[in-house]
Design a protein around this motif. Structure first.
Motif, mmCIF file in Angstrom:
data_model
loop_
_atom_site.group_PDB
_atom_site.id
_atom_site.type_symbol
_atom_site.label_atom_id
_atom_site.label_comp_id
_atom_site.label_asym_id
_atom_site.label_seq_id
_atom_site.Cartn_x
_atom_site.Cartn_y
_atom_site.Cartn_z
ATOM 1 N N SER A 196 -8.020 -15.385 -13.250
ATOM 2 C CA SER A 196 -7.539 -16.742 -12.948
ATOM 3 C C SER A 196 -7.506 -17.018 -11.454
ATOM 4 O O SER A 196 -7.427 -18.184 -11.048
ATOM 5 C CB SER A 196 -6.132 -16.945 -13.531
ATOM 6 N N TRP A 197 -7.569 -15.963 -10.645
ATOM 7 C CA TRP A 197 -7.571 -16.115 -9.187
ATOM 8 C C TRP A 197 -8.827 -15.498 -8.593
ATOM 9 O O TRP A 197 -8.817 -15.006 -7.466
ATOM 10 C CB TRP A 197 -6.312 -15.467 -8.594
ATOM 11 N N GLY A 198 -9.924 -15.530 -9.363
ATOM 12 C CA GLY A 198 -11.196 -15.017 -8.882
ATOM 13 C C GLY A 198 -11.186 -13.528 -8.588
ATOM 14 O O GLY A 198 -11.969 -13.054 -7.757
ATOM 15 N N GLY A 199 -10.300 -12.788 -9.249
ATOM 16 C CA GLY A 199 -10.210 -11.358 -9.017
ATOM 17 C C GLY A 199 -9.498 -10.968 -7.739
ATOM 18 O O GLY A 199 -9.488 -9.791 -7.363
ATOM 19 N N SER A 200 -8.874 -11.929 -7.079
ATOM 20 C CA SER A 200 -8.247 -11.663 -5.780
ATOM 21 C C SER A 200 -6.734 -11.552 -5.916
ATOM 22 O O SER A 200 -6.052 -12.553 -6.202
ATOM 23 C CB SER A 200 -8.576 -12.786 -4.794
ATOM 24 N N PRO A 201 -6.154 -10.376 -5.689
ATOM 25 C CA PRO A 201 -4.695 -10.267 -5.722
ATOM 26 C C PRO A 201 -4.039 -11.054 -4.595
ATOM 27 O O PRO A 201 -2.916 -11.541 -4.741
ATOM 28 C CB PRO A 201 -4.433 -8.759 -5.580
ATOM 29 N N GLU A 202 -4.755 -11.204 -3.480
ATOM 30 C CA GLU A 202 -4.197 -11.995 -2.371
ATOM 31 C C GLU A 202 -4.071 -13.458 -2.771
ATOM 32 O O GLU A 202 -3.074 -14.112 -2.434
ATOM 33 C CB GLU A 202 -5.070 -11.868 -1.128
ATOM 34 N N ALA A 230 1.721 -1.929 -2.131
ATOM 35 C CA ALA A 230 2.206 -2.037 -0.754
ATOM 36 C C ALA A 230 2.981 -0.791 -0.345
ATOM 37 O O ALA A 230 2.973 -0.404 0.829
ATOM 38 C CB ALA A 230 3.080 -3.277 -0.599
ATOM 39 N N CYS A 231 3.627 -0.160 -1.308
ATOM 40 C CA CYS A 231 4.399 1.054 -1.026
ATOM 41 C C CYS A 231 3.520 2.297 -0.982
ATOM 42 O O CYS A 231 3.691 3.159 -0.120
ATOM 43 C CB CYS A 231 5.478 1.247 -2.097
ATOM 44 N N PHE A 232 2.570 2.413 -1.916
ATOM 45 C CA PHE A 232 1.815 3.646 -2.096
ATOM 46 C C PHE A 232 0.432 3.646 -1.457
ATOM 47 O O PHE A 232 -0.062 4.700 -1.061
ATOM 48 C CB PHE A 232 1.635 3.940 -3.590
ATOM 49 N N SER A 233 -0.209 2.481 -1.379
ATOM 50 C CA SER A 233 -1.612 2.482 -0.929
ATOM 51 C C SER A 233 -1.951 1.281 -0.058
ATOM 52 O O SER A 233 -2.945 0.584 -0.317
ATOM 53 C CB SER A 233 -2.549 2.529 -2.142
ATOM 54 N N PRO A 234 -1.175 1.033 0.981
ATOM 55 C CA PRO A 234 -1.572 -0.046 1.900
ATOM 56 C C PRO A 234 -2.745 0.406 2.764
ATOM 57 O O PRO A 234 -2.954 1.608 2.975
ATOM 58 C CB PRO A 234 -0.316 -0.240 2.757
ATOM 59 N N PRO A 240 -1.649 -4.488 0.767
ATOM 60 C CA PRO A 240 -1.677 -3.723 -0.483
ATOM 61 C C PRO A 240 -3.094 -3.608 -1.037
ATOM 62 O O PRO A 240 -3.813 -4.600 -1.137
ATOM 63 C CB PRO A 240 -0.791 -4.559 -1.422
ATOM 64 N N ILE A 241 -3.468 -2.388 -1.396
ATOM 65 C CA ILE A 241 -4.777 -2.129 -2.008
ATOM 66 C C ILE A 241 -4.534 -1.586 -3.412
ATOM 67 O O ILE A 241 -3.938 -0.511 -3.583
ATOM 68 C CB ILE A 241 -5.602 -1.125 -1.189
ATOM 69 N N LEU A 242 -4.997 -2.310 -4.414
ATOM 70 C CA LEU A 242 -4.815 -1.881 -5.795
ATOM 71 C C LEU A 242 -5.719 -0.687 -6.113
ATOM 72 O O LEU A 242 -6.824 -0.580 -5.560
ATOM 73 C CB LEU A 242 -5.109 -3.027 -6.753
ATOM 74 N N GLU A 257 -5.588 8.396 -6.083
ATOM 75 C CA GLU A 257 -5.031 9.682 -5.656
ATOM 76 C C GLU A 257 -3.795 9.479 -4.786
ATOM 77 O O GLU A 257 -2.863 10.292 -4.816
ATOM 78 C CB GLU A 257 -6.087 10.505 -4.903
ATOM 79 N N ARG A 258 -3.776 8.409 -4.020
ATOM 80 C CA ARG A 258 -2.593 8.131 -3.195
ATOM 81 C C ARG A 258 -1.398 7.786 -4.079
ATOM 82 O O ARG A 258 -0.260 8.132 -3.751
ATOM 83 C CB ARG A 258 -2.893 6.987 -2.216
ATOM 84 N N TRP A 259 -1.625 7.101 -5.186
ATOM 85 C CA TRP A 259 -0.550 6.831 -6.133
ATOM 86 C C TRP A 259 -0.094 8.119 -6.810
ATOM 87 O O TRP A 259 1.112 8.370 -6.937
ATOM 88 C CB TRP A 259 -1.025 5.820 -7.192
ATOM 89 N N LEU A 260 -1.053 8.914 -7.249
ATOM 90 C CA LEU A 260 -0.698 10.137 -7.969
ATOM 91 C C LEU A 260 0.103 11.097 -7.094
ATOM 92 O O LEU A 260 0.907 11.883 -7.606
ATOM 93 C CB LEU A 260 -1.953 10.834 -8.479
#
Length: 341
Positions: A196-202, A230-234, A240-242, A257-260
């Protein structure tokens, strides 16, 4: 907020605003002055020579400290449950510290991150130091515990692992664990929602900020993932990077891997000595938890067994992720017993 307790045999709630050095100039521009509420049990003022253990209470994602006083039908607030517990005289008296770690994304996961701010340092250094300076605590990790649910349960698990010099016991209710299920199960849904937002989380975030919150059915799912990113993989600029491709949902390995690395299940082995030093560990979750945190709790307990820790309270109860506040006084009593002098 209403800080009143019963007038007769009640303890006392003390409201503060503390200035956090760790949160000054944080990347989101969130306040560095934070509310803090400290409960002193019955008899605290009458015995000026007595010192007390302390239990720190942290909230789940989107939680703010004032929300502890929200009323639900037929359910007492948690501060009321705490006071009722200590009023019985059956539980060793403790200070109970209600901590705020809100961010503009809804939470901090209680970690230090260039995407949100230094919330781990804030909790362990600024908040603990303030409480120990202004109250008659026993300033020793053996007499200091931490309790939380959901993201707060995650914070309660990792904080003593990282800072055993600060906390000597923990209680986690449905804490975020086993990330391939807790988070990974929602990646496909999130990728579909982002169409719905063109695949853009921003673009979703800009839209979210421009209208009343949670007026789109995608909001809760996307807020949780975007805020945790934003906490785990900025990235280097704090963006924030999903951990998945927003067009296909395919996992991006280097980000995932940064989340894990923050999964408590996977952290156990590298923090074995800190965990073995704890005086008490309480782990529970509902058997039908929507985020599979019952399975995550089991995996965490299995990892503890793998490093030789079996003296824990572990329970899977009938229930889901919500409406489990009745569990909190149970673990509070457990912690109070374990950290008593």
């Amino acid at each position: 907020m209403d800080l009143q307790l019963r007038p007769a045999d009640a303890g006392k709630l003390n409201e503060h605003v503390i200035e956090s050095l760790a949160l000054r100039a944080n990347p989101l521009g969130d306040p560095s002055a934070r509310p803090l509420v400290v409960y002193t049990p019955p008899g605290y003022d009458e015995d000026p020579d007595r010192r007390y253990p302390s239990i720190y209470v942290i909230q789940g994602y989107t939680g703010q400290v004032s929300m502890w006083w929200n009323h639900s039908p037929f359910v007492p607030t948690y501060p009321k449950m705490v006071d009722d517990l200590f009023a019985t005289g059956d539980v060793p008296h403790c200070l109970v510290v209600y901590v705020d770690a809100w961010t503009m994304y809804g939470g901090s996961q209680y970690v230090d991150s260039i995407g949100t701010g230094r919330y781990h340092t804030y909790l362990c250094d600024d908040v603990v130091s303030f409480v120990d300076t202004h109250y008659r605590t026993i300033d020793d990790p053996a007499h200091r515990a931490i309790q939380g649910k959901s993201s707060g349960g995650f914070g309660a698990m990792i904080t003593p692992m990282l800072r055993p010099d600060r906390f000597g016991a923990l209680a986690s209710h449905a804490g975020d664990t086993l990330y391939e299920l807790c988070y990974g199960a929602s990646f496909g849904d999130a990728a579909r929602l982002l169409r719905s937002w063109g695949g853009s989380p921003e673009r979703w975030w800009e839209d979210f900020c421009a209208r009343p919150a949670f007026t789109h059915p995608a909001d809760m799912t996307l807020l949780g993932l975007y805020g945790v990113a934003a906490c785990f993989s900025p990235d280097a600029n704090g963006k924030p990077i999903l951990p998945f491709d927003t067009r296909s949902g395919r996992i991006i390995d280097e980000v995932w891997e940064r989340w894990l690395a923050w999964d408590p299940v996977r952290m156990v082995r590298s923090h074995a000595d800190a965990l073995r030093s704890l005086r008490g560990i309480w782990i529970d979750a509902g058997k039908s938890d929507e985020y599979y945190l019952d399975l995550g709790a089991q995996a965490f307990v299995d990892e503890l067994a793998g490093i030789g820790i079996s003296d824990i309270h572990f329970e899977l109860f009938d229930g889901k992720h919500g409406n489990i506040s009745y569990r909190y006084p149970l673990s509070l009593a457990f912690l109070a017993q374990r950290i008593a002098p």
